[in-house]
Design a protein around this motif. Sequence first.
Motif, PDB file in Angstrom:
ATOM      1  N   ALA A   1      -5.752   1.758  -1.028  1.00 27.19           N
ATOM      2  CA  ALA A   1      -4.491   1.067  -1.312  1.00 27.19           C
ATOM      3  C   ALA A   1      -3.333   2.054  -1.361  1.00 27.19           C
TER       4      ALA A   1
ATOM      5  N   VAL B   1      -2.707   3.526   2.361  1.00 24.28           N
ATOM      6  CA  VAL B   1      -2.046   2.631   3.313  1.00 24.28           C
ATOM      7  C   VAL B   1      -0.531   2.648   3.106  1.00 24.28           C
TER       8      VAL B   1
ATOM      9  N   TRP C   1       4.818  -4.588   3.658  1.00 25.18           N
ATOM     10  CA  TRP C   1       3.546  -5.322   3.684  1.00 25.18           C
ATOM     11  C   TRP C   1       3.019  -5.641   5.080  1.00 25.18           C
TER      12      TRP C   1
ATOM     13  N   TYR D   1       0.933  -2.672   6.025  1.00 26.38           N
ATOM     14  CA  TYR D   1      -0.266  -2.590   5.198  1.00 26.38           C
ATOM     15  C   TYR D   1      -1.298  -3.628   5.649  1.00 26.38           C
ATOM     16  N   LEU D   2      -0.832  -4.848   5.876  1.00 27.03           N
ATOM     17  CA  LEU D   2      -1.738  -5.917   6.283  1.00 27.03           C
ATOM     18  C   LEU D   2      -2.372  -5.604   7.633  1.00 27.03           C
TER      19      LEU D   2
ATOM     20  N   PHE E   1      -5.202  -2.987   7.217  1.00 26.33           N
ATOM     21  CA  PHE E   1      -6.426  -3.531   6.630  1.00 26.33           C
ATOM     22  C   PHE E   1      -7.159  -4.430   7.624  1.00 26.33           C
TER      23      PHE E   1
ATOM     24  N   PHE F   1      -4.818  -4.475  -0.427  1.00 22.68           N
ATOM     25  CA  PHE F   1      -3.571  -4.935   0.191  1.00 22.68           C
ATOM     26  C   PHE F   1      -2.627  -5.511  -0.851  1.00 22.68           C
TER      27      PHE F   1
END
Length: 492
Positions: free
Chosen positions: A132, A135, A154, A157-158, A161, A372
């Motif tokens: 976490a 990222v 985000w 990050y998404l 993942f 995430f």
Amino acid sequence: MADDIEARLTAVPAPKASPDGGEGHDDYLERRTLRRGSAGWLLLTGLGVAYVVSGDFSGWNVGLDKGGFGGLAIATVLMGAMYACLVFSLAELSTILPTAGGGYGFARRALGPWGGFLTGTAILIEYILAPAAIVIFIGDYVESLGLFGLTSSWPVYLGCFIVFIGVHLWGVGEALRFSLVVTAVAVAALLVFAVGAFTEFSADGLNDIPVDANAFGSNSWLPLGVLGIWAAFPFGMWFFLGVEGVPLAAEEAKDPVRSMPKALAISMGILTLLALITFFAATGAQGADAVKSAGNPLVVALEGDGGPTALSRFVNYAGLAGLVASFFSLIYAGSRQLFALSRAGYLPRFLSLTSRRKAPYLGLVIPGAIGFALAAATGNGARMLNVAVFGATISYALMALSHIVLRRREPGLERPYRTPGGILTSSVAFALALSALVATFLVDKDAAFIALAVYAVALAYFALYSRHHLVASAPEEEFAALAQAEAELTRD
């Protein structure tokens, strides 16, 4: 005697029906198996380096701000010694019990169910929080490089993942080969960086941080005094943090009894070399004061006040590769520890179900979703890494203690590989791990208390529910049951 032990183990009750439906003893484990023989010593070595390599590109340099060059240098030597002693201890333990449980499995036999759960939970805290944090750093690199006009937010990050968990779901062999390639790029970049940085090296820059005259024992090499050495412990760890996760791949390794000690030793050797050249090259090129607070210290070391160069841009891109390698491999480690704890009933059993490609899909997706959410909600990578370090130091102390206990209590246990130095080696790891644990409070008290709060919730779940629903047929539990049966026969 052997027949008697086997009879006692056979009499151990099969697991109760799990949440996914009524299933028998054989079906339970059949639905929770990993792909065996997927990784030889080379892929395992690559995995060990991949866990850590991002720490060479950033993070360690904050230790200069806590202890100066001398303080961080001493801290790195001590933490390097801790990891070396721990790795040799784990090499022995992993040949005794080559399963996905890793540290949890070792502690389960040595310290009982509570010790196993405490160790496994600490490892989970490290391997769920660290991705976490990383990222977020990946997002920072993407933004600073101007890639596709994206910002650190985000959507980045998404995307990370989804893509990298997807590779893991495809298969462990494919995942580890991908990790090896990306890691090789990052290591090559560190070597290229060192060549370029050493051309600008000046010993005078190593101790250019202003001296705090009020700090006990302060001088030009220890500008923040003797206490600065201790405060720099967590940052000295960043050159090695994660290498202890290699035994989590034991259940998917080819000939783990031989390949695991070899991979651990080579990984540690490579990481020590990279730490040495990165530390000296980056600090000496522009001075300790210039890089102590930089988010990208290697780039700062190359550029100084002269602006971007072709080499600094290359290292910047390679830093992104290093972050991806560590992010990718830490997802793997977290999923395997979660898989083992779930398979044995310490966590909800449905988390250990595996797909047709033998990947623990929920063990990958659920920690990924948590990671995430934390990254998107907080954006505080440094805080999450400090929480991860706190969990790591607890697990190190418990794993080292497990080696000591098993050596004393079961000296006759078959050990295909024996730790050089025996109990003395693991005792050094134990003492240094406890010192590093205390040092985390000097760096970030809030992070330490957050980790303790997570621990408290997990322990409440174990005390009230899961310790009454453990799965006797899980490999780590059978290993512990065997020890108990042998002890009873000895008493009889």
